[in-house]
Design a protein around this motif. Structure first.
Motif, PDB file in Angstrom:
ATOM      1  N   VAL A  46    -100.843   6.422  70.121  1.00  0.00           N
ATOM      2  CA  VAL A  46    -100.215   6.698  71.423  1.00  0.00           C
ATOM      3  C   VAL A  46    -100.658   7.335  72.554  1.00  0.00           C
ATOM      4  O   VAL A  46    -100.434   6.942  73.537  1.00  0.00           O
ATOM      5  CB  VAL A  46     -98.917   7.595  70.787  1.00  0.00           C
ATOM      6  N   GLN A  50     -97.958   3.822  73.630  1.00  0.00           N
ATOM      7  CA  GLN A  50     -96.579   4.388  73.370  1.00  0.00           C
ATOM      8  C   GLN A  50     -95.476   3.382  73.165  1.00  0.00           C
ATOM      9  O   GLN A  50     -94.687   3.154  72.354  1.00  0.00           O
ATOM     10  CB  GLN A  50     -96.185   5.474  74.421  1.00  0.00           C
ATOM     11  N   THR A  83     -91.071   0.672  71.118  1.00  0.00           N
ATOM     12  CA  THR A  83     -91.520   1.934  71.462  1.00  0.00           C
ATOM     13  C   THR A  83     -92.133   2.533  70.298  1.00  0.00           C
ATOM     14  O   THR A  83     -91.322   2.556  69.028  1.00  0.00           O
ATOM     15  CB  THR A  83     -90.433   2.847  71.852  1.00  0.00           C
ATOM     16  N   ARG A  84     -93.281   3.018  70.019  1.00  0.00           N
ATOM     17  CA  ARG A  84     -93.866   3.671  68.901  1.00  0.00           C
ATOM     18  C   ARG A  84     -93.373   5.048  68.617  1.00  0.00           C
ATOM     19  O   ARG A  84     -92.679   5.789  69.656  1.00  0.00           O
ATOM     20  CB  ARG A  84     -95.285   3.752  69.080  1.00  0.00           C
TER      21      ARG A  84
END
Length: 69
Positions: free
Chosen positions: A20, A25, A35-36
């Motif tokens: 990230v 991200q 989206t992480r």
């Protein structure tokens, strides 16, 4: 799937944090956005795991290569 140790979980969380922080991200592919993990959540999990790892190794003694106590 085997249950991971706290140390293994910590390694996974730290790897996710590095991803990230490195700009991974979120990204878009084929019109979909992925989206992480949220950094705040990852940092909180890291702190929790660090505490568990420290507590788990506190007071551990070794005698002639074998853990005791």
């Amino acid at each position: 799937m085997a249950i991971k140790t706290y140390e293994q979980q910590l390694e996974s969380v730290q790897a996710a944090i590095a991803e990230v922080e490195g700009g991974a991200q979120s990204y878009e592919m084929d019109g979909r956005t992925l989206t992480r993990g949220d950094l705040a959540t990852l940092y909180a999990r890291e702190e929790r795991l660090l505490g568990l790892v420290r507590r788990g190794t506190a007071g551990v003694r070794f005698r002639r290569g074998a853990m005791v106590g």
